[in-house]
Design a protein around this motif. Sequence first.
Motif, PDB file in Angstrom:
ATOM      1  N   LEU A   1       0.959  -1.070  -0.008  1.00 34.09           N
ATOM      2  CA  LEU A   1      -0.210  -0.060  -0.041  1.00 34.09           C
ATOM      3  C   LEU A   1       0.923   1.142   0.064  1.00 34.09           C
ATOM      4  CD1 LEU A   1      -2.979   1.014  -0.020  1.00 34.09           C
ATOM      5  CD2 LEU A   1      -2.863   0.757   2.686  1.00 34.09           C
ATOM      6  N   THR A   2       2.039   1.100   0.716  1.00 29.76           N
ATOM      7  CA  THR A   2       2.892   2.402   0.767  1.00 29.76           C
ATOM      8  C   THR A   2       3.444   2.592  -0.549  1.00 29.76           C
ATOM      9  OG1 THR A   2       3.607   1.876   3.020  1.00 29.76           O
ATOM     10  CG2 THR A   2       4.973   3.055   1.758  1.00 29.76           C
ATOM     11  N   LEU A   3       3.836   1.489  -1.440  1.00 29.26           N
ATOM     12  CA  LEU A   3       4.352   1.660  -2.689  1.00 29.26           C
ATOM     13  C   LEU A   3       3.363   2.410  -3.770  1.00 29.26           C
ATOM     14  CD1 LEU A   3       6.467   1.140  -5.194  1.00 29.26           C
ATOM     15  CD2 LEU A   3       5.011  -1.242  -5.253  1.00 29.26           C
ATOM     16  N   ALA A   4       1.898   1.811  -3.560  1.00 31.95           N
ATOM     17  CA  ALA A   4       0.729   2.617  -4.318  1.00 31.95           C
ATOM     18  C   ALA A   4       0.854   3.848  -3.981  1.00 31.95           C
ATOM     19  CB  ALA A   4      -0.403   1.747  -3.938  1.00 31.95           C
ATOM     20  N   ILE A   5       0.883   4.266  -2.792  1.00 34.77           N
ATOM     21  CA  ILE A   5       0.815   5.840  -2.221  1.00 34.77           C
ATOM     22  C   ILE A   5       2.065   6.582  -2.891  1.00 34.77           C
ATOM     23  CG2 ILE A   5       0.665   7.360  -0.339  1.00 34.77           C
ATOM     24  CD1 ILE A   5      -0.957   5.152   1.019  1.00 34.77           C
ATOM     25  N   VAL A   6       3.199   6.165  -2.507  1.00 28.12           N
ATOM     26  CA  VAL A   6       4.456   6.993  -2.782  1.00 28.12           C
ATOM     27  C   VAL A   6       4.659   6.934  -4.243  1.00 28.12           C
ATOM     28  CG1 VAL A   6       5.208   6.479  -0.603  1.00 28.12           C
ATOM     29  CG2 VAL A   6       6.022   5.228  -2.561  1.00 28.12           C
TER      30      VAL A   6
END
Length: 648
Positions: free
Chosen positions: A323-328
């Motif tokens: 989810l962090t990858l999708a956001i950043v």
Amino acid sequence: MKYLFSLVAGLLLNAVFPQAGQVTWNTSVEKLSDTEYQLVMTASIIEHWHLYTTDIPGDGPIPTSFTFEGAGEDYELVGDLEESESYTEYDNIFDMELSYFDGEAVFKQKIKLLKPGLKAIRGLVEYQACDDQSCIFDNADLAFSLDGGKAEVKQLEVDEKSALLSKSLKLDLKNPEALNTGTQGQSGGSGLMGIFVLGFLGGLLALLTPCVFPMIPLTVSFFTKQSGNRKKGISNAILYGVFIVLIYMLLSLPFHFLDSIDPEILNTISTNVWLNIAFFVIFVFFSFSFFGYYELTLPSSWGNKMDSASGAGGIIGIFFMALTLAIVSFSCTGPILGSLLVGSLTAEGGATQLTAGITGFGFALALPFALFALFPNWLNSLPKSGGWMTTVKVVLGFLELALAFKFLSNADLVEHWGLLKREIFIGIWIVIFALMAVYLFGKIRFPHDGPLKKPGFVRIATGVLVTAFVIYLVPGVWGANLRLLSGFPPPMFYSIKPQVSDCPLEINCFKDFDEGLAYAKANNKPILLDFTGWACVNCRKMEENVWSVPKVYDLINEEYVLISLYIDDRKELPEDKQFNYQLKSGRVKQIRTIGEKWATFQAINFHTASQPYYVIMTPDMELMGPSQKYTDTETYYNWLKAGITEIK
């Protein structure tokens, strides 16, 4: 820019869930004298949401505003609108000081009667409400009783006129079971596979951007080194990839509930004028972000929270890492994914196509993490990050800019503004892609470009291909049929040059069913019923690639009476032809435009909301075999030929 994202999200929410329930309005009246009253509007706001005040800066959110029917004629407004105490603080989304209400808001407007005996007043409130993640844009009808009675908001009713007009839409079809003998057209499987592949290609493009590419070796190395053993590292990396796909798939889930609300809702969204204009503006901003003039990011707090959660370890920690990858990576993936989202909002299978496209996108993003975990030695063959990724972003910026004008063209076609005729649209694309070629040849630079160097082979080869594309576009300015682009430019009859008719390929057609039916009866010719749309890409492809083939053109023009019904035509019907129609669910919808009438006509008689959609029928309403959808030339020709043979 953040406001624009909220605007589109809000428009979608209102189109899909018109009664979201974040704000509930109640009214009351305080009598001050025989001729003076105080109108009181009370807004109840659910927890975590807030309503903006009536005084908001022009580049901020939409302020709350009230309109009162009959003001100035039956009564006059005395003084300014009063509102209860509000909060003022700096808003991170809009980057400005804003005033808003939490929990409850009370508005008061003093009036003085000009016509004694007035018993009720009606009004309208338009407002925006937001929480930490999204905004809704809505309106509500208001009613005030001045004589102590109960004032109710007028509900839609199906009166005698509406009942008669609703009944007139229903056709007495003969042989209706013929429609179910195998509706022809491209199979859903192949269509979904095509959407999946397009999404996959979009994901591959996203992999080459600076937001994603450097993450591959870092993430794979983390899993292989921190997991204790290689087997555990591989399983964690694969699970990480699965979560990436799952997260992107979840974005499409809300759209699967649309059909139960309104059969034409997807078409309404995809052809909504203001949504298309909003998409145009947003994609222009996307493009300049790719050019390097500014960065588009989601709130940093989101990424920080997800990053903290990823430290939980185990399966939950891996999910939050994904989810962090999708956001950043949003600043690079957002515009590409946005293109996929809005491009898949079609009436026919939009939600399913959207899921297929987003799954392909997520699969492309996830694939390298799993592959490089399985074969870590491949990491050594990865090209180093560098200026080539900036080139990829700039090229994507030009593509986003070109796509932006497609949305503006949709709005122009639906409203018949005449701003982007075919020649003008193609001319704009020529300029955009010519500038892309000049950039690829190293003649212009953007903010993030490094020192000017001699372009490499790949860059020059791409520039040559783009130049060839520009050369291909040029004849379109003089009326050439650009078949490779069918569906993207406006239709050929939407031209600055004088046209014999505004029908496709200048075929003699009718845009009203009753008029076409009368002509078919008078000439004893079968009807080719064409459900189409001004903003329908596949409709344009059929007209310019299939109908333009001589043998197909001759059959349509000589053997059939063509009736083309545009389901997204926003031109209003004459007032005496407007009516209310009650759906099977019991909900009453207003039929105010030509498009709404024909969309309802299609749903009632043929139980579908897809375009293009073709039906062959005799003047006495007998259906001649199955319907037809988007397909290839030979299939369509054989279908037309079979219809003539069946009738004869």
